[in-house]
Motif scaffolding. Sequence first.
Motif, PDB file in Angstrom:
ATOM      1  N   THR A   1      37.746  39.885  28.124  1.00  0.00           N
ATOM      2  CA  THR A   1      37.236  38.362  27.497  1.00  0.00           C
ATOM      3  C   THR A   1      38.299  37.467  27.289  1.00  0.00           C
ATOM      4  O   THR A   1      38.323  36.429  28.099  1.00  0.00           O
ATOM      5  CB  THR A   1      36.045  38.521  26.582  1.00  0.00           C
ATOM      6  OG1 THR A   1      35.068  39.328  26.769  1.00  0.00           O
ATOM      7  CG2 THR A   1      35.568  37.159  26.159  1.00  0.00           C
TER       8      THR A   1
ATOM      9  N   GLU B   1      39.378  34.132  29.397  1.00  0.00           N
ATOM     10  CA  GLU B   1      39.450  32.978  28.838  1.00  0.00           C
ATOM     11  C   GLU B   1      40.930  32.312  28.709  1.00  0.00           C
ATOM     12  O   GLU B   1      41.139  30.981  29.029  1.00  0.00           O
ATOM     13  CB  GLU B   1      39.190  33.070  27.257  1.00  0.00           C
ATOM     14  CG  GLU B   1      37.673  33.200  26.983  1.00  0.00           C
ATOM     15  CD  GLU B   1      36.772  32.056  27.099  1.00  0.00           C
ATOM     16  OE1 GLU B   1      37.318  30.994  27.380  1.00  0.00           O
ATOM     17  OE2 GLU B   1      35.600  32.247  26.902  1.00  0.00           O
TER      18      GLU B   1
ATOM     19  N   ALA C   1      34.501  35.384  31.468  1.00  0.00           N
ATOM     20  CA  ALA C   1      34.148  35.564  29.995  1.00  0.00           C
ATOM     21  C   ALA C   1      32.899  35.827  29.679  1.00  0.00           C
ATOM     22  O   ALA C   1      32.592  36.520  28.916  1.00  0.00           O
ATOM     23  CB  ALA C   1      35.137  34.547  29.645  1.00  0.00           C
TER      24      ALA C   1
END
Length: 387
Positions: free
Chosen positions: A48, A52, A60
């Motif tokens: 994630t 990002e 994400a």
Amino acid sequence: MMYEFLSNNADDLIQRCIDKVNKRPQRNASREQLRTGIPMFLEQLTKTLYAEENIDTAAAIAISGASGGERKDASEMGATAAAHGAALLALDYTVDQVVHDYGDLCQAITDLAVERDAPFPVDEFRILNRCLDNAIASAVTEFSFQRDCAISDRYASETNERLGYLMHELRNSLSVATMAVAAMEVGQLSISGATGALLKRGHAAMQRLINLSLEDVRAEGAAAGQKGIFSLADFIHEARDSAQLEADKRGSALVVAEVDKLLAIQGDRDLLLAALANLLNNALKFTRAHTAVSLTAYAQGQRVLIVVRDHCGGLPAGNAEKMFSPFTQRGDDRSGLGLGLSIARQSISRNGGQLSVEDFPGVGCAFTMNLPRHLALDGIPPAEQAH
């Protein structure tokens, strides 16, 4: 970058979490449950953060879900967290222990970052908190759902067993009353005679069961029966009278031995009488055609043994204890509910006794009620001590 820090220190972080788990009491997570819990979450958290960092918001969110749980469809992290929550329920964990698993990782990341002097931007901590929030929510939601289902299933099972007990005992009492009426009609007997007394006892037993059930509903628990001292001889005599109708109906002989009139028992007479009636009905149901069922009662030290023997031919290997489980039926006759022996054992146990069975292969079975002996009080007939 936090994702690089997590990736480079994954083994250290996972071990720290495992060490925290092992220090807590009653934490028996298997390798598989540890693998699908925090390690999987750490991998998804790292992915994630990477997404990002590369401004791939869709990826994400697909991995860890949106802030505040706005996505209704399950994210990858939500699915594995839910599985982890369900797995911890199977280990009898509490909901706070589920939360601790994720809190351990957050603490491990913070401690290791301080030790390595690796500060992270505020935005990355926000992503970490979002992932923790979503994972904890998914794990706790699934944990709670599965726990509620288990409680509901257990309650339904207990309710079904209690209802089965009531129906079984009502049917037994109704059967005695019905057979008494039939005998009175055939023989044109008076209601004031012995058969009429059986009819009245059958009705009284049904009334008692209904009253106890109503009290059970009001109190949300079984009402305690009245315990008294009563004559063993009179007790056996009453059980014989009720069972004789069933024996006549099936064409079997019922042989009852004489009982010492000085012997007495202390307990819930109605419960114990119903238990003995279940044993006699069971014996008469399964004894072979044109054979006898015997009933004997005698003292052995400080105990009283009541033995019901049949000629059923014996039990299948390894089937003795299984017979006492609720809804277990013996043989091909499925006319009953399979509750009689289970109810009998519970009733006898509540009165300080035990119910056992001895198998005689090729011959039959002997069911024994083992109860505490109570000597009759001097100068008072046992029958007058019953209530």
